[in-house]
Design a protein around this motif. Structure first.
Motif, PDB file in Angstrom:
ATOM      1  N   THR A  94       0.863  -1.178   0.000  1.00 45.95           N
ATOM      2  CA  THR A  94       0.000   0.000   0.000  1.00 45.95           C
ATOM      3  C   THR A  94       0.898   1.225   0.000  1.00 45.95           C
ATOM      4  O   THR A  94       1.884   1.288   0.737  1.00 45.95           O
ATOM      5  N   ASP A  95       0.574   2.185  -0.852  1.00 46.33           N
ATOM      6  CA  ASP A  95       1.369   3.406  -0.955  1.00 46.33           C
ATOM      7  C   ASP A  95       0.426   4.599  -1.031  1.00 46.33           C
ATOM      8  O   ASP A  95      -0.770   4.454  -1.328  1.00 46.33           O
ATOM      9  N   ARG A  96       0.983   5.761  -0.782  1.00 41.28           N
ATOM     10  CA  ARG A  96       0.197   6.991  -0.907  1.00 41.28           C
ATOM     11  C   ARG A  96      -0.139   7.187  -2.380  1.00 41.28           C
ATOM     12  O   ARG A  96       0.696   6.964  -3.253  1.00 41.28           O
ATOM     13  N   VAL A 132      -1.618  -2.666  -4.121  1.00 39.58           N
ATOM     14  CA  VAL A 132      -1.385  -3.614  -5.203  1.00 39.58           C
ATOM     15  C   VAL A 132      -1.056  -4.964  -4.592  1.00 39.58           C
ATOM     16  O   VAL A 132      -0.528  -5.057  -3.493  1.00 39.58           O
ATOM     17  N   ASP A 133      -1.390  -6.031  -5.341  1.00 39.86           N
ATOM     18  CA  ASP A 133      -1.191  -7.403  -4.868  1.00 39.86           C
ATOM     19  C   ASP A 133      -0.492  -8.193  -5.966  1.00 39.86           C
ATOM     20  O   ASP A 133      -0.983  -8.272  -7.083  1.00 39.86           O
ATOM     21  N   GLY A 134       0.664  -8.794  -5.635  1.00 40.24           N
ATOM     22  CA  GLY A 134       1.435  -9.577  -6.598  1.00 40.24           C
ATOM     23  C   GLY A 134       1.092 -11.055  -6.595  1.00 40.24           C
ATOM     24  O   GLY A 134       1.686 -11.830  -7.334  1.00 40.24           O
ATOM     25  N   ASN A 135       0.140 -11.465  -5.760  1.00 39.97           N
ATOM     26  CA  ASN A 135      -0.304 -12.854  -5.758  1.00 39.97           C
ATOM     27  C   ASN A 135      -1.224 -13.101  -6.946  1.00 39.97           C
ATOM     28  O   ASN A 135      -1.941 -12.199  -7.378  1.00 39.97           O
ATOM     29  N   ASN A 136      -1.238 -14.332  -7.445  1.00 38.75           N
ATOM     30  CA  ASN A 136      -2.257 -14.702  -8.406  1.00 38.75           C
ATOM     31  C   ASN A 136      -3.597 -14.555  -7.690  1.00 38.75           C
ATOM     32  O   ASN A 136      -3.708 -14.935  -6.520  1.00 38.75           O
ATOM     33  N   PRO A 137      -4.626 -14.008  -8.325  1.00 34.73           N
ATOM     34  CA  PRO A 137      -5.912 -13.810  -7.641  1.00 34.73           C
ATOM     35  C   PRO A 137      -6.515 -15.092  -7.062  1.00 34.73           C
ATOM     36  O   PRO A 137      -7.341 -15.031  -6.161  1.00 34.73           O
ATOM     37  N   LEU A 138      -6.093 -16.255  -7.554  1.00 36.83           N
ATOM     38  CA  LEU A 138      -6.622 -17.517  -7.025  1.00 36.83           C
ATOM     39  C   LEU A 138      -5.723 -18.144  -5.965  1.00 36.83           C
ATOM     40  O   LEU A 138      -6.086 -19.162  -5.369  1.00 36.83           O
TER      41      LEU A 138
END
Length: 169
Positions: free
Chosen positions: A80-82, A121-127
């Motif tokens: 999480t960033d500004r 932002v999320d670097g994991n695969n959504p599943l």
């Protein structure tokens, strides 16, 4: 009589991915996918095994542990960033951002949350970390053409931009 799915048959499917815990539909294809059964496929082997012997109109449900396919969720890949530190073109939930680590290896991150001051932002695969049911409907089964077998999948003509180009689906 309807043909059954076996090696060298061209198969068209529609599918949904349903979260086992919530029952929520996570993914649904908007158009049929096609492949040549028995050839290298984007489908997991557990799915192609379940499709063997099925015919047009059949619906199957295959439970999948996405920890095996994509690995468990890694919370160190969530940032999480500004919001002012993020270029405007990335300020929309669902946007994919490709970033590189210190070794120069690329990884896709998806914008998952945003408010007036922050963006996540999320670097994991959504599943990743989920247990899902892969629900498939067989739309068509036919003999694959020699060209489809040689190519390893469906062949489609791209829009006319100076000649037809054959691409795998």
């Amino acid at each position: 009589m309807s043909e059954t799915i076996q090696d060298n048959k061209f198969v068209e499917l529609s599918y949904k991915v349903i979260d086992q815990k919530s029952g929520e539909s996570l993914i649904a294809v908007e158009y049929p996918i096609g492949y040549v059964h028995g050839m290298a496929s984007a489908l997991d082997e557990s799915v192609t095994k379940e499709l063997e012997g099925k015919k047009k109109g059949d619906i199957i449900e295959v439970p999948i542990d996405c920890n095996i396919l994509y690995g468990p969720r890694d919370e160190s890949l969530v940032f999480t960033d500004r919001i002012e530190n993020v270029p405007e073109e990335y300020r929309e939930v669902g946007t994919t951002i490709t970033m590189e680590n210190a070794k120069g290896e690329p990884r896709n991150f998806i914008v998952t949350r945003m408010d007036d001051t922050t963006l996540t932002v999320d670097g994991n695969n959504p599943l990743s970390g989920r247990h899902v049911i892969f629900k498939l409907e067989v739309l068509n089964v036919r003999n694959a053409t020699e060209e489809e077998i040689e190519f390893g999948g469906a062949i489609v003509d791209e829009p006319d931009v100076g000649g037809a180009v054959k691409v795998p689906i």
